[in-house]
Design a protein around this motif. Structure first.
Motif: not given
Length: 341
Positions: A161-170, A188-197
């Motif tokens: 529900n955010t404007d900035r949403f980035h889903l990476f699919l493995l 996970s470390d990156w997600h903590r800093k940027d919850p949109s990923v």
């Protein structure tokens, strides 16, 4: 002609997709092609029994060891399609290598997805060089029109529900050679800093023990999700909605998931291994990373540079059109099968 097609259907999603395509190509030429799971059989004697009882005229096996060894000493002519891990990994085991050499000697022809794979096989079994043909995988995508993306995210507990949403699919079968845990910590470390990923790992649970390990690790990794397996048309629809497709395999023959993403105009970030580097030109048709930290750096550059993203997508789509024609693949297999008459 009545053909037996042997493939490892339960363990390798790539092999299953390839098998379904080849079966389709051969049916179109008027042959009867029966697909069987190589894991259901233990010895060449069982296959010999099957081929005489069901009156098969010829056979094809995907994977020189897993499928090919069952055709050793076969009463009927057969061809082989390399799987990738057979030439890249199984050759390291002397016993398997001997078996594969003997199978290749008997085969009327063999197919490699890339020139590199042909060269590796020819270096291992020089006498077989002349019977190895190169045919890249043909790609055809068909995304479902009725796939509900938001329900899919909701069911997967991914907040979108955010404007900035980035889903990476493995996308991969959950087994060790695909190394799906390779990026989990750094992501996970990156997600903590940027919850949109968010990183979604999606594919069949091939190795139950390893799948439990993945579940445990993902549970403790915010921003990383283990997603339920989807039918192919729905998976293609999900790919079309995600930000990028990721491949972190230790070894690949030729990843259909990468090629399908390219065809669906979604950027690809792949681990820099020979199978991936054979189809991705770094910063031209996709991005290749050599370690988890580099993956994050390249992902950020992709997110922050829409022009680069657009250029990569356009070139990748052109590449698939030119080098992975479904019609070209069809013609090759229909011609090769005539050698089994």
């Amino acid at each position: 002609m009545r053909l037996l097609l042997l493939a490892c259907l339960r363990a390798q999603t790539g092999n299953a997709t390839t098998a379904a395509r080849i079966q389709n190509h051969l049916h179109a030429a008027g042959h009867i092609c029966i697909l069987k799971d190589a894991f259901m059989y233990e010895s060449p004697a069982e296959i010999a029994n099957l081929t005489s009882t069901d009156k098969f005229d010829a056979a094809l096996a995907i994977h020189l060891y897993k499928g090919g060894r069952l055709l050793q000493g076969s009463r009927i002519p057969f061809g082989i399609i390399f799987g990738g891990t057979d030439v890249n990994e199984d050759t390291k085991c002397q016993e398997k290598c001997q078996v594969m050499g003997a199978v290749l000697e008997e085969a009327r022809f063999a197919v490699a997805f890339t020139v590199k794979l042909k060269e590796l096989a020819a270096a291992e079994w020089p006498d077989a060089r002349k019977k190895i043909y190169v045919q890249s995988q043909g790609i055809k995508t068909a995304p479902s029109d009725t796939f509900d993306w938001y329900r899919f995210l909701q069911n997967s507990a991914i907040p979108a529900n955010t404007d900035r949403f980035h889903l990476f699919l493995l996308i991969c079968g959950l087994r060790r050679v695909k190394d799906p845990l390779y990026l989990v910590e750094v992501f996970s470390d990156w997600h903590r800093k940027d919850p949109s990923v968010h990183l979604g790992i999606i594919g069949p649970a091939v190795d139950p023990v390893f799948t439990s390990e993945i579940k445990e690790k993902v549970k403790r990794a915010p921003g990383v999700h283990l997603l339920p397996e989807l039918p192919q048309e729905e998976l293609h629809a999900a790919v079309r909605r995600c930000f990028a497709v990721v491949n972190s395999s230790l070894s690949e023959g030729m990843s259909a998931a990468i090629l399908e993403a390219m065809d669906l105009e979604i950027p690809v970030l792949a681990r820099n291994i020979p199978g991936n580097a054979a189809i991705i030109k770094h910063k031209e048709t996709g991005l290749l990373f050599s370690n988890p930290q580099e993956f994050v750096v390249l992902s950020k550059s992709l997110m922050n540079d829409p022009i680069m993203e657009k250029e990569i997508i356009t070139r990748a789509k052109d590449y698939v059109k030119k080098h992975h024609s479904w019609e070209g693949e069809r013609k090759t297999y229909q011609n090769l099968v005539l050698r089994l008459q």
